[in-house]
Design a protein around this motif. Structure first.
Motif, mmCIF file in Angstrom:
data_model
loop_
_atom_site.group_PDB
_atom_site.id
_atom_site.type_symbol
_atom_site.label_atom_id
_atom_site.label_comp_id
_atom_site.label_asym_id
_atom_site.label_seq_id
_atom_site.Cartn_x
_atom_site.Cartn_y
_atom_site.Cartn_z
ATOM 1 N N PHE A 190 66.240 0.680 -11.260
ATOM 2 C CA PHE A 190 65.842 -0.027 -10.044
ATOM 3 C C PHE A 190 64.765 -1.053 -10.409
ATOM 4 O O PHE A 190 63.607 -0.704 -10.635
ATOM 5 N N HIS A 231 57.043 -0.153 -1.530
ATOM 6 C CA HIS A 231 56.922 0.293 -0.141
ATOM 7 C C HIS A 231 58.023 1.316 0.178
ATOM 8 O O HIS A 231 58.859 1.634 -0.689
ATOM 9 N N SER A 234 70.112 -8.835 -2.869
ATOM 10 C CA SER A 234 70.210 -9.079 -4.319
ATOM 11 C C SER A 234 71.674 -9.194 -4.737
ATOM 12 O O SER A 234 72.032 -10.043 -5.563
ATOM 13 N N LEU A 286 65.429 -0.123 7.239
ATOM 14 C CA LEU A 286 63.983 -0.323 7.307
ATOM 15 C C LEU A 286 63.740 -1.817 7.149
ATOM 16 O O LEU A 286 63.905 -2.356 6.061
HETATM 17 P P1 ATP Z 1 59.400 -9.606 -1.618
HETATM 18 O O1 ATP Z 1 59.238 -9.506 -0.136
HETATM 19 O O2 ATP Z 1 58.140 -9.819 -2.404
HETATM 20 O O3 ATP Z 1 60.519 -10.550 -2.035
HETATM 21 P P2 ATP Z 1 60.925 -7.062 -1.652
HETATM 22 O O4 ATP Z 1 60.353 -6.102 -0.676
HETATM 23 O O5 ATP Z 1 62.203 -7.742 -1.304
HETATM 24 O O6 ATP Z 1 59.824 -8.139 -2.143
HETATM 25 P P3 ATP Z 1 61.469 -6.520 -4.412
HETATM 26 O O7 ATP Z 1 60.531 -5.781 -5.261
HETATM 27 O O8 ATP Z 1 61.654 -7.939 -4.719
HETATM 28 O O9 ATP Z 1 61.030 -6.193 -2.933
HETATM 29 O O10 ATP Z 1 62.880 -5.824 -4.308
HETATM 30 C C1 ATP Z 1 63.435 -4.942 -5.228
HETATM 31 C C2 ATP Z 1 64.771 -4.489 -4.682
HETATM 32 O O11 ATP Z 1 64.559 -3.680 -3.522
HETATM 33 C C3 ATP Z 1 65.714 -5.610 -4.257
HETATM 34 O O12 ATP Z 1 67.016 -5.301 -4.730
HETATM 35 C C4 ATP Z 1 65.692 -5.560 -2.743
HETATM 36 O O13 ATP Z 1 66.932 -5.939 -2.182
HETATM 37 C C5 ATP Z 1 65.425 -4.079 -2.477
HETATM 38 N N1 ATP Z 1 64.720 -3.848 -1.216
HETATM 39 C C6 ATP Z 1 63.461 -4.203 -0.922
HETATM 40 N N2 ATP Z 1 63.131 -3.818 0.324
HETATM 41 C C7 ATP Z 1 64.208 -3.188 0.845
HETATM 42 C C8 ATP Z 1 64.492 -2.567 2.122
HETATM 43 N N3 ATP Z 1 63.608 -2.539 3.102
HETATM 44 N N4 ATP Z 1 65.721 -2.022 2.295
HETATM 45 C C9 ATP Z 1 66.644 -2.063 1.290
HETATM 46 N N5 ATP Z 1 66.434 -2.645 0.075
HETATM 47 C C10 ATP Z 1 65.244 -3.201 -0.155
#
Ligand code: ATP
Length: 225
Positions: free
Chosen positions: A26, A34, A128, A183
């Protein structure tokens, strides 16, 4: 001599671990980690019967070049706090230890070279997956790992026939979807809330919230006089 069910169970799990480990990878910026990330990882672990999930923070994500990102140390410490107590979850610093842009394909190649027997599952949100065809060597990613995607609040499900056109028919067999409770949460929205001095309670683990406050992360800081 016959083994008891308990002994057989132990032998089976040891064999499974040694012969083939189902490993979830991951990747993300995790700035900060979060509850959306944690629910994604836990649901994928359960629904794909993963033996472990590695959280791999990016050093320099290609799609966030030029954006200010918190230090690797702070992001790793927050991940450590967030995953403490979950025996399946581990922090992996391989992208931070490598120099240059963090390409997922390089990470998967490295894990595959070091652990050729592991079956790899790349975990990601629907946003993504939608951009996968623009990643470096997407076909190779699909050879190395099954891509597991979860729904993400506020994001449409990616168009599978478009992905098939972009990445070829093999995508169908290399893609798995996992449903998780929605979420509507992103690291960006948490950073914004901190900057606006709004509550982030219950959006992330308490220890991560305390870490953010104690280290003054994401706050605007005092206005220059
Ligand atoms: P930012 O807001 O800084 O772009 P992000 O919350 O999207 O960050 P990343 O660390 O960039 O988080 O995401 C890592 C992975 O987690 C990505 O594949 C993203 O799609 C997934 N992801 C992040 N938040 C969620 C969520 N609330 N529900 C499902 N997947 C999530």
């Amino acid at each position: 001599m016959w083994m008891t069910d308990f002994e057989t169970g132990i032998v089976n799990s040891v064999m499974r671990w040694r012969v083939i480990m189902r490993l979830g990878i991951f990747g993300g910026t995790f700035d900060p980690i979060h509850n959306g990330h944690l629910v994604l990882a836990e649901q994928c672990r359960e629904q794909c019967q993963l033996d472990a999930v590695w959280f791999v923070p990016s050093a320099c994500p290609p799609h966030k070049l030029g954006s200010a990102i918190s230090s690797p140390k702070a992001r790793c410490e927050m991940i450590e706090f967030a995953i403490a107590g979950n025996a399946y979850f581990q922090l992996n610093r391989m992208e931070l230890d490598r120099s240059g842009i963090s390409y997922t394909v390089t990470t998967l190649e490295q894990i595959h070279a070091e652990h050729p027997a592991y079956e790899l599952f790349l975990l990601m949100g629907a946003d993504s997956l939608r951009d996968l065809s623009m990643w470096s060597q997407p076909q190779r990613i699909l050879e190395l790992a099954t891509v597991v995607t979860v729904n993400r609040g506020g994001e449409q499900s990616p168009d599978k026939s478009l992905l098939q056109t972009q990445l070829g028919p093999s995508i169908q067999s290399r893609l798995k979807s996992v449903q998780i409770p929605h979420l509507e949460l992103s690291a960006g929205s948490i950073r914004q809330r901190v900057e606006q001095e709004r509550s982030i309670r219950y959006l992330l683990p308490r220890a991560v919230e305390v870490y953010i406050t104690q280290n003054g992360l994401y706050s605007k800081g005092p206005e220059p006089s």
